[in-house]
Motif scaffolding. Structure first.
Motif, PDB file in Angstrom:
ATOM      1  N   UNK A 292       0.754  -1.250   0.087  1.00 47.43           N
ATOM      2  CA  UNK A 292      -0.077  -0.181   0.108  1.00 47.43           C
ATOM      3  C   UNK A 292       0.904   1.203  -0.111  1.00 47.43           C
ATOM      4  N   UNK A 293       2.018   0.978  -0.262  1.00 48.16           N
ATOM      5  CA  UNK A 293       3.027   2.435  -0.269  1.00 48.16           C
ATOM      6  C   UNK A 293       3.186   2.956   1.288  1.00 48.16           C
ATOM      7  N   UNK A 294       3.116   2.044   1.967  1.00 47.75           N
ATOM      8  CA  UNK A 294       3.528   2.372   3.619  1.00 47.75           C
ATOM      9  C   UNK A 294       2.097   3.202   4.163  1.00 47.75           C
ATOM     10  N   UNK A 295       0.769   3.257   3.609  1.00 46.67           N
ATOM     11  CA  UNK A 295      -0.087   3.664   3.963  1.00 46.67           C
ATOM     12  C   UNK A 295      -1.141   2.540   4.234  1.00 46.67           C
ATOM     13  N   UNK A 296      -2.109   3.151   5.249  1.00 44.85           N
ATOM     14  CA  UNK A 296      -2.899   1.988   5.512  1.00 44.85           C
ATOM     15  C   UNK A 296      -4.383   2.094   5.057  1.00 44.85           C
TER      16      UNK A 296
END
Length: 228
Positions: free
Chosen positions: A99-103
């Motif tokens: 997720x590209x370091x996004x939750x």
């Protein structure tokens, strides 16, 4: 009905290619020799219809997270101990990377709460080379990325006194899992040996040095043998 008052749960976690499956199977065998009933939760990512490895999407890793929890819910009531190959915390690390370091789906509260359901979490660290198995990635960079994320999330989601860390290279045919099994039994306030099981253990003259970072389990590496 189980003999223990409740089901104990232990997860073997880490990045890929670090002998988690080997360790989990060996631990299951140790518990069975003690006369305990055991269920084994295999790595669910291999059944993922949405893709795995570096190209996995956030949706694909969400499928893995949900499937991990579903499997544990189904298996836990069936035995005294549930041993899982992976847990929600290391699957969460793969999810964050995807997720590209996004939750993206706001699953952190669930992962945080579910992380507290493990009595012990065993983290294996990657000091062995990746080997092709026809399924998982052989990219060192990919594995290093996951390990870096785990360095951050594990201390937040797993209590220090419930986290055991050992090197992947230590997981061999001669590695003795009995002390860890005794520790798990003690955490749930039960005896490791089932009624009627006469197997006993004794110390040998061999000594080992605990792995760095595992100050909470100085006895984990003791050489132990069966005693008739």
């Amino acid at each position: 009905m189980t003999t223990w008052g409740r089901t104990a749960k232990i997860a073997f976690v880490g990045s890929h290619g670090i002998r988690k499956t080997t360790a989990a199977h060996a631990f299951v065998n140790t518990l069975q020799r003690a006369g305990r009933s055991v269920e084994y939760g295999r790595e669910v990512v291999r059944d993922n219809p949405l893709g795995i490895n570096e190209g996995a999407t956030g949706e694909a890793q969400l499928w893995v997270l949900v499937s991990q929890i579903r499997q544990e819910l189904e298996l836990a009531p069936k035995a005294e101990v549930l041993v899982t190959d992976r847990g929600v915390v290391d699957n969460f690390a793969y999810y964050l990377r995807a997720c590209g370091m996004r939750d993206l789906f706001d699953v952190e509260p669930l992962v945080r709460a579910w992380g507290r359901t493990y009595d012990l979490v065993v983290r294996l660290t990657p000091d062995i080379a990746l080997r092709a198995d026809g399924n998982r990635s052989t990219s060192d960079n990919f594995r290093d990325e996951i390990e870096s994320i785990l360095d951050d999330v594990l201390p937040r989601f797993v209590r220090a006194d419930r986290l055991v860390t050992t090197a992947a290279s230590a997981v061999t045919d001669t590695y003795d899992w009995w002390p860890l099994a005794e520790r798990l039994a003690a955490l749930v306030g039960e005896s490791l040996l089932a009624d009627g099981v006469t197997h006993r253990r004794r110390r040998t003259a061999r000594t080992t040095t605990p792995h760095p970072g595992d100050a909470t389990t100085p006895q984990l590496g003791l050489g132990l043998e069966s005693e008739a």
